[in-house]
Enzyme design. Structure first.
Site, short mmCIF file in Angstrom:
data_model
loop_
_atom_site.label_atom_id
_atom_site.label_comp_id
_atom_site.label_asym_id
_atom_site.label_seq_id
_atom_site.Cartn_x
_atom_site.Cartn_y
_atom_site.Cartn_z
CG ASP A 167 32.36 97.13 81.81
OD1 ASP A 167 32.81 96.31 83.02
OD2 ASP A 167 32.00 97.17 80.77
CD GLU B 137 40.18 93.11 81.80
OE1 GLU B 137 39.48 93.81 82.10
OE2 GLU B 137 39.81 92.50 81.50
#
Length: 502
Positions: free
Chosen positions: A269, A447
């Site tokens: 996403d 991340e």
């Protein structure tokens, strides 16, 4: 669960609430939390047997779902135990000898299946209607192999404990509504409706989507947009936590939210892989999911064989072969030399190049000839800092120019499993150098990374615009890649299916 900080949720603005299953005693750790922290402990409204039996809107205030064992969170804004993140985090735990922690984490997933109906996206109440990519069998086998070296008998007992949970988790993905039409393959789908509450800390996301769709009119807008109702537009998971889904006289449709939620179950996403903002995710049989299920079925066959059940092992081998055959028929594009997602509604393969084509190497789906073709396709993805997600710049974090630890690792491990050691080492070296370069600059592990510029400078147009610090899967993948590059070994989790097995 013994630390007050474990309850905080930066994605929402409410005071911490901890939810217990509707039945059973209050655990000792929870009693201590009540004494030490200002935490509101509540029960879920009823026993949950299957995913989606309790809807988030039935729970007045969202909160953390109790788990019995310690676990490592990804980092940043993600202060809970995630489904697919955890597999990669376990790679690091096992490599570092933290086997008890790894086993306890896997047993937390067993607890989720028992008490929350499924392995959840993460252990928050607003995730009760969706799962995440199915890595449970890989987690079980990872822990099993670590245990086997020290205590073979205990390792076999762990497999026996795990088997019914693996069967239940596999059944979730191979029955309605996770079936991709009548293809025999599976799809991502969320049982919830409307916008997702966890976007409250990026509350402009759905407005950004509307603005983009209006600026790029196409046939898809008929599915994703509709005239605004004229009534005040807000979706609230609780008072004070509302999301707007209306702008410029337009509002997003329930069809868009169905795809949006399915996309979040996929873990990717957001990208444009399944239409703009992946708003049609539920219409596809994806390469990634079906590769994971093939690996799952091979793992189940191995587990049944180890437990002395040859007929069950033969059954799972046959199930895996059927999936492999269907994937070759529907997902493999001989001209392009890659696997592509299959649009069930249109009855045709997508042409969207996505790095998940290399999941078929990690899982063992690909033939040696197909593997060679995919190696030849690496230039579509390979950048100075590692493998990009796609070859399309959409402004989304799961498209070019961004690269992520999990997909880089699965590709590297898959390439090595098929004997393409030079390619695997080259890509691992590039990704590790990117991590090291950014760490030298600001002392953080991130991340995601911009693999075109080989640094952590990201500019995401919509969705999760930050690049948070932590970060579980990056730490673990870096450690695994270093292990491989050092020549000490092949790590603990390279592909277990060699080309000779086909």
């Amino acid at each position: 669960m013994t630390d007050c900080k474990s309850l905080a949720d930066s994605k929402l603005t409410t005071a911490p609430v901890l939810y217990l299953p509707s039945d059973g005693p209050v655990p000792v750790a929870v009693s201590r939390l009540q004494q030490q922290c200002t935490v509101n402990v509540r029960r879920l409204p009823r026993i949950i047997h299957r995913e989606g039996e309790v809807r988030p809107e039935e729970i007045p205030v969202p909160g953390l779902l109790y788990l019995p064992n310690p676990y490592v969170v990804p980092g940043g804004r993600f202060n809970e135990m995630y489904g697919w993140d955890t597999y990669f985090i376990l790679l690091g735990e096992v490599l570092d000898g933290r086997l008890a922690l790894a086993r306890g984490t896997v047993e937390n997933f067993f607890y989720e299946i028992d008490h929350y109906g499924a392995i959840l996206n993460a252990n928050r109440t607003y995730y009760l209607t969706r799962s995440q990519p199915p890595f449970l069998s890989s987690m079980v086998m990872l822990v099993y192999r670590g245990m086997r070296e020290k205590d073979p008998q205990a390792a076999t007992a762990f497999l026996r404990q795990a088997l019914p949970y693996l069967e239940r988790d596999h059944r979730l993905w191979t029955s309605a509504p996770h079936l991709a039409g009548d293809t025999g393959l599976s799809r991502y789908i969320d049982l919830g409706r409307g916008p997702v509450p966890e976007m409250a800390d990026d509350s402009s996301y759905y407005i950004d989507v509307i603005h983009w769709l209006k600026a790029h009119p196409s046939e898809v807008n008929r599915t994703y947009l509709q005239p605004a109702s004229g009534t005040p537009d807000s979706h609230c998971s609780h008072p004070g936590n509302c999301l707007r889904t209306e702008a410029d006289g337009q509002q997003l449709t329930e069809s868009f939210f169905t795809g949006d939620r399915a996309m979040r179950e996929s873990g990717f996403d957001t990208s444009f892989r399944f239409g703009p903002f992946s708003g049609s995710t539920e219409n596809f049989a994806p390469v990634c999911l079906n590769s994971l299920l093939f690996r799952y079925e091979k793992d189940l066959a191995e587990i049944e064989a180890k437990l002395g059940h040859p007929q069950a092992a033969a059954h799972w081998k046959a199930v895996a072969r059927r999936r492999q055959g269907t994937m070759n028929r529907l997902l493999w594009d001989e001209r392009a030399g890659m696997f592509f997602d299959y649009n069930v509604v249109m009855g045709q393969r997508s042409s969207y190049r996505f790095v998940t084509t290399y999941y078929t190497l990690w899982s063992g789906v690909a033939s040696p000839a197909q593997a060679r073709r995919m190696v030849a396709a690496l230039p579509f993805f390979e950048q100075p800092g590692g493998l990009a997600m796609s070859d399309r710049h959409t402004g989304m974090q799961w498209d070019a120019p961004f690269g992520w630890a999990p997909t880089n690792w699965l590709a590297v491990a898959g390439l090595q499993g098929y004997g393409f050691d030079a390619d695997a080492r080259r890509l691992a070296g590039k990704f590790c150098a990117t991590v090291e370069r950014n760490y030298a600059m600001d002392g953080t592990i991130r991340e995601k990374y911009n693999v075109e510029s080989a640094d952590a400078n990201v500019a995401v147009a919509a969705g999760y615009k930050s690049n948070v610090i932590g970060f579980g899967w990056t730490n673990a993948v870096y450690a695994q890649m270093q292990e491989m590059l050092s020549g000490k070994g092949r790590g603990v989790a390279t592909a277990t299916t060699s080309p000779s097995a086909h």
